[in-house]
Design a protein around this motif. Structure first.
Motif, PDB file in Angstrom:
ATOM      1  N   UNK A  17      -6.389 -24.781   0.622  1.00  0.00           N
ATOM      2  CA  UNK A  17      -5.198 -24.019   1.275  1.00  0.00           C
ATOM      3  C   UNK A  17      -4.506 -23.028   0.629  1.00  0.00           C
ATOM      4  N   UNK A  18      -4.459 -23.268  -0.749  1.00  0.00           N
ATOM      5  CA  UNK A  18      -3.974 -22.625  -1.779  1.00  0.00           C
ATOM      6  C   UNK A  18      -4.791 -21.141  -1.610  1.00  0.00           C
ATOM      7  N   UNK A  19      -5.993 -21.303  -1.783  1.00  0.00           N
ATOM      8  CA  UNK A  19      -6.974 -19.971  -1.808  1.00  0.00           C
ATOM      9  C   UNK A  19      -6.844 -19.392  -0.601  1.00  0.00           C
ATOM     10  N   UNK A  20      -6.611 -20.016   0.586  1.00  0.00           N
ATOM     11  CA  UNK A  20      -6.454 -19.442   1.715  1.00  0.00           C
ATOM     12  C   UNK A  20      -5.122 -18.483   1.793  1.00  0.00           C
ATOM     13  N   UNK A  21      -4.135 -19.211   1.047  1.00  0.00           N
ATOM     14  CA  UNK A  21      -2.987 -18.721   1.170  1.00  0.00           C
ATOM     15  C   UNK A  21      -3.149 -17.297   0.157  1.00  0.00           C
ATOM     16  N   UNK A  22      -3.756 -17.210  -0.866  1.00  0.00           N
ATOM     17  CA  UNK A  22      -3.904 -16.119  -1.671  1.00  0.00           C
ATOM     18  C   UNK A  22      -4.581 -15.025  -0.958  1.00  0.00           C
ATOM     19  N   UNK A  23      -5.671 -15.521  -0.105  1.00  0.00           N
ATOM     20  CA  UNK A  23      -6.130 -14.524   0.775  1.00  0.00           C
ATOM     21  C   UNK A  23      -5.413 -13.647   1.738  1.00  0.00           C
ATOM     22  N   UNK A  24      -4.395 -14.518   2.290  1.00  0.00           N
ATOM     23  CA  UNK A  24      -3.666 -13.894   3.453  1.00  0.00           C
ATOM     24  C   UNK A  24      -2.421 -13.317   3.059  1.00  0.00           C
ATOM     25  N   UNK A  25      -2.230 -13.329   1.623  1.00  0.00           N
ATOM     26  CA  UNK A  25      -0.766 -12.825   1.012  1.00  0.00           C
ATOM     27  C   UNK A  25      -0.322 -11.461   1.412  1.00  0.00           C
ATOM     28  N   UNK A  26      -1.253 -10.411   0.886  1.00  0.00           N
ATOM     29  CA  UNK A  26      -0.769  -9.223   1.073  1.00  0.00           C
ATOM     30  C   UNK A  26      -0.574  -8.791   2.428  1.00  0.00           C
ATOM     31  N   UNK A  27      -1.711  -8.917   3.382  1.00  0.00           N
ATOM     32  CA  UNK A  27      -1.576  -8.862   4.863  1.00  0.00           C
ATOM     33  C   UNK A  27      -0.328  -9.546   5.459  1.00  0.00           C
ATOM     34  N   UNK A  28      -0.177 -10.701   4.848  1.00  0.00           N
ATOM     35  CA  UNK A  28       1.035 -11.242   5.562  1.00  0.00           C
ATOM     36  C   UNK A  28       2.480 -10.630   5.112  1.00  0.00           C
ATOM     37  N   UNK A  29       2.555  -9.686   4.166  1.00  0.00           N
ATOM     38  CA  UNK A  29       3.671  -8.915   3.756  1.00  0.00           C
ATOM     39  C   UNK A  29       3.855  -7.913   4.830  1.00  0.00           C
ATOM     40  N   UNK A  30       2.708  -7.216   4.715  1.00  0.00           N
ATOM     41  CA  UNK A  30       2.658  -6.071   5.925  1.00  0.00           C
ATOM     42  C   UNK A  30       2.983  -6.308   7.160  1.00  0.00           C
ATOM     43  N   UNK A  31       2.285  -7.518   7.501  1.00  0.00           N
ATOM     44  CA  UNK A  31       2.555  -7.775   9.193  1.00  0.00           C
ATOM     45  C   UNK A  31       3.061  -9.108   9.263  1.00  0.00           C
ATOM     46  N   UNK A  32       4.406  -9.285   8.921  1.00  0.00           N
ATOM     47  CA  UNK A  32       5.030 -10.668   8.763  1.00  0.00           C
ATOM     48  C   UNK A  32       5.029 -11.396  10.321  1.00  0.00           C
ATOM     49  N   UNK A  33       5.116 -10.623  11.388  1.00  0.00           N
ATOM     50  CA  UNK A  33       5.189 -11.171  12.577  1.00  0.00           C
ATOM     51  C   UNK A  33       3.915 -11.865  13.042  1.00  0.00           C
ATOM     52  N   UNK A  61       1.621 -10.147  -7.142  1.00  0.00           N
ATOM     53  CA  UNK A  61       1.579 -11.492  -6.596  1.00  0.00           C
ATOM     54  C   UNK A  61       1.661 -12.425  -7.811  1.00  0.00           C
ATOM     55  N   UNK A  62       3.073 -12.826  -8.075  1.00  0.00           N
ATOM     56  CA  UNK A  62       3.496 -13.533  -9.241  1.00  0.00           C
ATOM     57  C   UNK A  62       2.500 -14.668  -9.361  1.00  0.00           C
ATOM     58  N   UNK A  65      -2.325  -6.504  -7.699  1.00  0.00           N
ATOM     59  CA  UNK A  65      -1.293  -5.647  -7.930  1.00  0.00           C
ATOM     60  C   UNK A  65      -1.195  -4.828  -6.604  1.00  0.00           C
ATOM     61  N   UNK A  66      -0.276  -4.134  -6.169  1.00  0.00           N
ATOM     62  CA  UNK A  66      -0.392  -3.362  -5.089  1.00  0.00           C
ATOM     63  C   UNK A  66       1.044  -2.050  -4.956  1.00  0.00           C
ATOM     64  N   UNK A  67       0.831  -1.084  -4.712  1.00  0.00           N
ATOM     65  CA  UNK A  67       1.803  -0.344  -4.653  1.00  0.00           C
ATOM     66  C   UNK A  67       2.767  -0.809  -3.626  1.00  0.00           C
ATOM     67  N   UNK A  68       4.198  -0.755  -3.843  1.00  0.00           N
ATOM     68  CA  UNK A  68       5.112  -1.303  -2.825  1.00  0.00           C
ATOM     69  C   UNK A  68       4.834  -0.534  -1.527  1.00  0.00           C
ATOM     70  N   UNK A  69       4.734   0.849  -1.716  1.00  0.00           N
ATOM     71  CA  UNK A  69       4.365   1.635  -0.584  1.00  0.00           C
ATOM     72  C   UNK A  69       3.641   1.401   0.612  1.00  0.00           C
ATOM     73  N   UNK A  70       2.278   0.624   0.084  1.00  0.00           N
ATOM     74  CA  UNK A  70       1.024   0.311   0.879  1.00  0.00           C
ATOM     75  C   UNK A  70       1.359  -0.772   1.848  1.00  0.00           C
ATOM     76  N   UNK A  71       2.438  -1.696   1.037  1.00  0.00           N
ATOM     77  CA  UNK A  71       2.877  -2.849   1.724  1.00  0.00           C
ATOM     78  C   UNK A  71       3.995  -2.855   2.661  1.00  0.00           C
ATOM     79  N   UNK A  72       4.572  -1.650   2.956  1.00  0.00           N
ATOM     80  CA  UNK A  72       5.579  -1.253   3.824  1.00  0.00           C
ATOM     81  C   UNK A  72       5.153  -0.680   5.025  1.00  0.00           C
ATOM     82  N   UNK A  73       6.001  -0.908   6.269  1.00  0.00           N
ATOM     83  CA  UNK A  73       5.906  -0.233   7.214  1.00  0.00           C
ATOM     84  C   UNK A  73       6.116   1.311   6.973  1.00  0.00           C
ATOM     85  N   UNK A  74       5.400   2.219   7.309  1.00  0.00           N
ATOM     86  CA  UNK A  74       5.606   3.816   7.072  1.00  0.00           C
ATOM     87  C   UNK A  74       7.025   4.129   7.497  1.00  0.00           C
TER      88      UNK A  74
END
Lengths: 397, 79
Positions: free
Chosen positions: A358-374, A43-44, A61-70
């Protein structure tokens, strides 16, 4: 809606744009392969928190694999060559992958060799543009500086997160103040105002003045950094001494060969239609985010909105990217957002604590929002609609 | 006589035409001419201010009927 089931999509890049695009297309039943040269996703923006607050890198930091749909096939390898006419990409080890649709989201390449002293100062003091490890080195630098001048040097303005030099300035100044240290933070900036847009620059300048330990120089065109003399030298011969320095590197397009080669511009950025995001001359190949020549900021928002635009277009919708940006400029407890699009310059902003929250909330949402964008799209969509430059207008926000 | 370079920054609102100009300026040497095209209205005061503070020369600054701003600068301030 097109029948996409079983069609092959190749995504190049494991940043936010690439991951969102891969997950969206995989949900449509496409056969998706994501090629990235880094098994980790960072998360840059958090590099700032690592550099100036000492946050642990693992947190962001996350593994790309855990952020991707299997269902997405992950290949951790550099994409070497793309043959647009034959719809094929070649990886470094020579593997050939054919596609029906291509999305290049390879990010910008950081260049530390275009300015004398840039590479050396990065090794000595760290930087917060490249890796969390290098950001951690900045934290060591900041912690160790008891007195003197801390310089943030900006040689070029085509950079990721244009407010990041200012964020670094604010966060460093807060740290030195809190620690009671006599350290001045000086920002060296190439444009005639302390932000690229004049009205916003006034707001930023006012905020900087309230700190008491921030100074800056504008229209300062850096020629070189003399590491021995600890001096930054401008193109007109002006000199600025420092005790520690963090510089922003130059940004170029990705190191991937394209066939035909004329889809890349002089700086290797990929030429796209700025609204449709297809690679110029091709309707089955797209490029999104920092790797393109689209005339907007290099920012995660462009990658995020670009991924959705491309997903919709592949599904047969006439979606367009507006050039929308939403770059947060934060201090420790306040923020503004640089909100613009192709048709509107950044709207007026007032620093507020709510925006910082709002920025802090975005940081908290960031990784789940990549995994479940819809699942997250309605939230982002509501926010983007309510804050369109057209809606905010002259009054600003 | 120096080289002539064209910087096309039309349709660029953020980070703005100055971002493209600074890249071209870095590559230029004294005597070179840089011509910049822009559509961002903020560019008119910005280019005046930038040229003045960096000590270069503004040869032309104007806007055509379609709103395109054209600035021509001579690079004179490089050491």
């Amino acid at each position: 809606m097109r029948a996409l089931k079983g069609k092959r999509a190749v995504i190049v890049g494991g940043g936010s744009g690439g991951i969102i695009a891969a997950n969206l297309l995989a949900e449509d039943g496409m056969d998706v392969t994501l090629v990235t040269d880094n098994q980790y996703h960072f998360f840059q923006p958090a590099n700032l928190f690592i550099a100036f607050r000492g946050d642990p890198a693992e947190k962001y930091t996350r593994n790309v694999s855990e952020l991707l749909n299997p269902k997405v096939r992950l290949r951790v390898e550099r994409a070497k060559r793309v043959d647009l006419g034959n719809r094929t990409i070649f990886t470094e080890s020579g593997i050939k992958i054919d596609y029906d649709y291509l999305v290049v989201a390879a990010g910008a390449r950081l260049d530390y060799d275009s300015l004398p002293g840039l590479r050396e100062t990065r090794e000595m003091y760290g930087d917060y543009y490249s890796t969390p490890q290098s950001a951690a080195k900045v934290w060591e630098t900041v912690k160790g500086l008891q007195v003197g001048k801390f310089v943030i040097a900006v040689p070029d303005l085509i950079i990721k997160c244009p407010p990041a030099p200012h964020k670094g300035t604010f966060l460093a100044a807060s740290y030195f103040k809190r620690e009671g240290r006599s350290v001045e933070v000086e920002l060296l900036y190439p444009s005639p105002h302390i932000y690229t847009e004049a009205e916003l620059a006034k707001t930023v300048e006012e905020k900087m003045r309230t700190f008491g330990n921030i100074t800056f120089r504008t229209s300062f065109m850096i020629d070189s950094i003399d590491v021995e003399k600890k001096t930054v030298i401008s193109m007109s011969g002006e000199e600025v001494k420092y005790d520690a320095i963090v510089s922003i590197p130059f940004h170029k397009g990705p190191d991937i060969e394209f066939e035909p080669s004329n889809v890349k511009d002089d700086d290797s950025f990929i030429k796209v239609d700025k609204n449709k995001l297809n690679i110029i001359g091709y309707d089955d190949s797209y490029a999104i985010g920092d790797c393109t020549n689209a005339p907007t900021s290099k920012t995660g928002v462009a990658a995020h909105l670009g991924a959705f635009t491309v997903w919709k277009r592949i599904n047969g919708e006439n979606a367009k990217y507006s050039g929308r940006t939403n770059c947060p400029m934060i201090t420790e407890d306040e923020a503004i957002f640089v909100i613009s699009d192709y048709e509107h310059k950044p709207v007026r902003q007032r620093f507020s604590k709510l925006k910082r929250l709002m920025e802090d909330i975005f940081v908290a949402m960031y990784f789940p929002s990549l995994r479940y964008p819809k699942r997250f799209e309605p939230i982002f969509d509501a926010y983007f609609k309510a804050t369109e430059p057209e809606v905010l207008g002259e009054r600003g926000w | 006589m120096g080289e002539k370079k064209l910087v096309d920054a039309r349709g660029m609102a953020c980070p703005g035409p100055i971002a493209k100009l600074t890249r071209a300026y870095r590559e230029a040497k004294n005597g070179d001419i840089i011509e910049i095209l822009a559509t961002d209205q903020g560019f008119i005061p910005d280019i005046k201010s930038w040229v003045e503070s960096t000590g270069n020369k503004l040869l032309e600054l104007g806007q055509d009927g379609s709103g395109v701003i054209r600035a021509v600068i001579e690079v004179t301030a490089k050491k």
